[in-house]
Structure formats: C-alpha cells, structure tokens
Design a protein around this motif. Sequence first.
Motif, short mmCIF file in Angstrom:
data_model
loop_
_atom_site.label_atom_id
_atom_site.label_comp_id
_atom_site.label_asym_id
_atom_site.label_seq_id
_atom_site.Cartn_x
_atom_site.Cartn_y
_atom_site.Cartn_z
N PHE A 1 0.83 -1.21 0.00
CA PHE A 1 0.00 0.00 0.00
C PHE A 1 0.87 1.26 0.00
CE2 PHE A 1 -2.54 3.37 1.82
CZ PHE A 1 -3.78 3.19 1.24
N ASP A 2 1.94 1.25 0.81
CA ASP A 2 2.83 2.41 0.86
C ASP A 2 3.50 2.65 -0.49
OD1 ASP A 2 2.28 2.97 3.49
OD2 ASP A 2 4.00 1.85 4.28
N GLU A 3 3.92 1.55 -1.14
CA GLU A 3 4.56 1.67 -2.45
C GLU A 3 3.57 2.21 -3.48
OE1 GLU A 3 7.43 1.55 -5.41
OE2 GLU A 3 7.61 1.42 -3.22
N MET A 4 2.34 1.69 -3.43
CA MET A 4 1.31 2.18 -4.35
C MET A 4 1.04 3.66 -4.12
SD MET A 4 -2.72 1.09 -4.56
CE MET A 4 -3.00 1.87 -2.95
N ASP A 5 0.92 4.03 -2.86
CA ASP A 5 0.65 5.43 -2.52
C ASP A 5 1.78 6.33 -3.00
OD1 ASP A 5 -1.00 7.44 -0.99
OD2 ASP A 5 0.89 7.62 0.10
N SER A 6 3.03 5.87 -2.82
CA SER A 6 4.19 6.64 -3.25
C SER A 6 4.20 6.82 -4.77
CB SER A 6 5.47 5.95 -2.80
OG SER A 6 6.61 6.62 -3.30
N GLN A 7 3.89 5.73 -5.49
CA GLN A 7 3.89 5.81 -6.95
C GLN A 7 2.77 6.70 -7.46
OE1 GLN A 7 4.17 2.05 -8.96
NE2 GLN A 7 5.85 1.33 -7.66
N LEU A 8 1.62 6.64 -6.79
CA LEU A 8 0.51 7.51 -7.19
C LEU A 8 0.86 8.98 -6.95
CD1 LEU A 8 -2.56 5.48 -5.90
CD2 LEU A 8 -1.97 5.95 -8.28
N LYS B 1 1.22 11.85 -9.79
CA LYS B 1 0.53 13.14 -9.72
C LYS B 1 1.52 14.28 -9.86
CE LYS B 1 -2.74 15.78 -6.94
NZ LYS B 1 -3.54 15.82 -5.69
N SER B 2 2.72 14.10 -9.31
CA SER B 2 3.72 15.17 -9.36
C SER B 2 4.64 15.04 -10.56
CB SER B 2 4.55 15.17 -8.07
OG SER B 2 5.26 13.95 -7.94
N MET B 3 4.28 14.15 -11.52
CA MET B 3 5.00 13.97 -12.78
C MET B 3 6.36 13.29 -12.61
SD MET B 3 4.18 17.40 -14.98
CE MET B 3 5.13 18.47 -13.94
N LYS B 4 6.60 12.61 -11.49
CA LYS B 4 7.87 11.93 -11.31
C LYS B 4 7.87 10.56 -11.97
CE LYS B 4 9.00 14.20 -6.93
NZ LYS B 4 9.26 14.00 -5.49
N ARG B 5 6.68 10.02 -12.24
CA ARG B 5 6.57 8.72 -12.88
C ARG B 5 5.49 8.76 -13.95
NH1 ARG B 5 9.04 4.46 -10.23
NH2 ARG B 5 9.83 4.93 -8.15
N GLY B 6 5.35 7.65 -14.67
CA GLY B 6 4.30 7.56 -15.67
C GLY B 6 4.85 7.40 -17.07
N ARG B 7 4.01 7.68 -18.05
CA ARG B 7 4.37 7.46 -19.45
C ARG B 7 3.66 8.49 -20.31
NH1 ARG B 7 2.25 2.21 -22.67
NH2 ARG B 7 0.31 3.21 -22.03
N VAL B 8 4.36 8.94 -21.34
CA VAL B 8 3.77 9.83 -22.34
C VAL B 8 4.02 9.19 -23.71
CG1 VAL B 8 3.82 12.10 -23.41
CG2 VAL B 8 4.15 11.90 -20.95
N ILE B 9 2.98 9.12 -24.53
CA ILE B 9 3.11 8.53 -25.87
C ILE B 9 3.05 9.66 -26.89
CG2 ILE B 9 2.19 6.87 -27.51
CD1 ILE B 9 0.89 5.41 -25.19
N LEU B 10 4.13 9.78 -27.66
CA LEU B 10 4.29 10.86 -28.64
C LEU B 10 4.41 10.27 -30.03
CD1 LEU B 10 5.09 13.80 -29.54
CD2 LEU B 10 7.44 13.17 -28.95
#
Length: 295
Positions: A75-82, A86-95
């Motif tokens: 849960f802590d890991e999930m919360d951290s990743q979320l 939200k703060s743009m530190k993770r995720g993916r952009v498709i260009l």
Amino acid sequence: MDIREIRYIIEIANTRNMTKAAANLFITQPALSKMLKKVELELGMPLFYREGNVMSPTEAGTLLVEHGTGISQIFDEMDSQLRDLKSMKRGRVILGVPPVIAAFDFPEIIMRFRKHFPNVAVEVHEYGARKLESMVLDGMMDIAISMHPVLSDDLSEIIIMQDQIVCAMNPDHPLAKCESITLGDLAPYPFNTFPVNFAVYHELVRKFQAHGLSPMINLTSPTCDFLLKMSSLSNEVCVLPAPCVRYYNKNDLVTRPFEPSFQWGLCIVYKKNINMSEKVRALISCIQQTVEPPI
C-alpha cells in the motif's frame, strides 16, 4: 478491515502494549481497544492474548501481522507511486512523430524532458501525419506532430514550425537554372518524394491535378537522406520540406522554391476536450522551447 486497522494491529503486536501502541499511533487507548474488539468480532476469533499489560499475538494475530505487514508495504509503495504520478515523477507519455522529422530536434526534446522528469517514460511512434492524427483521435497516443492544418475538427493544434516545400537537385539538372519552379516546370521531370501515406504526397498530387497536370513521381520513401541520395545519384528532382533538405543535404544538391510557394508547417495535435495530464503539458512545453519558432 481496512489498511488503517491492519496498521493499528501491527503496532499493537510490535509494542505488545496497548498504551504504547496508542501513543505511537497518536490515538487514545480506548479508541484503539474499541477498534481491536471490532476487528476480532468481524473475524470471529481473538487476535491477542491479554496477560496484564502484555499483548501477545494469537495464531490468528500472528498470521494477520505477517500478511498485513506485506499488505502495508504494498500500500505504501502504491501510494508513493501515485503521488509520484501526480507530481510527474513517474508515468508514461506517448508521442507520435513523422519519420521525416524524428531525427532533427526530437532527441534534444526528449533529453530536455528527461532532465526534469527522469522517471517518466516517453514512447515515440513514427507514422505519417494523417495516421498520427487518427491515432490521437482513437486515444492511442497523447499528442503527435502533424502537418498543418489538421483535417479533423476534433483535434486542436499548436503551430510550431512554418516553412515550405522545395525542390532539391544536382547543379547540372535543367531546373537548377531556374530561380523558382512552377508545377508546369516540374511536370516533365520525374521526381522523388514521400510515400502515399504522407500528407505531402497527397498535397502534391492535389496541386498538380488542380492545374490539370500529372506528377511524374518516380520513387517514394519515408527516409529523407535516402531520397536525397537517390536524387544525387540519378539526377532526379527531390521534393521535400525545406527543413529536411537543410538537415540532410550534404551540399551536393541545390534547392529551388516553388512559385507560387508551397507552404508546409508542423503542429502539435491533441484531442479536443480532454483532461490533459501535467506530464503531457510539460512535453508540449519542451517541444515549443526546442523547435524553431514559426516564421
């Protein structure tokens, strides 16, 4: 049972004392005792043996603490990743980008974006402009670089480059003597350009047909340097956007503009009425800062 209750039970097991556990959790002891009784009633079994002030986990309590600790960590890991997402530190952009422009400017754009968002993955897909527009509409990519103007009313565009289509050829080609070239001048000569799935191809054919002419398209390819090299070897004209010629030309070809000019522009396209993520907005900003401004 929720994650808060699991964590409270883990703290009781760690301290083996209700008073200490309550203090560590910043709640009152009666509130903690009430929570524990509630969970034990739900499970239908005790979680702790009470021996004076000492709380010792039962077999059920030990099992809950073992699995609950793992659940709490997940849960802590999930919360951290979320939060990172939200703060743009993770995720993916498709260009999406046309192959003809993927080489120039775009490595610099990606590096600029990575400097600020190193853990955000950027997926780059290369297709012709009109296919890219279709993929953006279908939600298969976040944004794309396309040819201005876009065809769909459901797309928004931000113009990032305006130039023109030009003819590149060997200095000894007959058309090299002209200061500018009309479609009528080009009509008798074979030329090389982008393939049929590219917007430039369709615009060329449309312009020729509007003048009652038939283009002598001899070779098509999505690769600019290949087209220019073939024109250099075969003494055929190459019809490409001026930025592509400037980027790939090895100074062995001369360029001539069309008369009237054949305008060509690039734009960032995205679907209208969408909730655009901050990561995508940041990538758009990087593109605008890197690509030469419209003239």
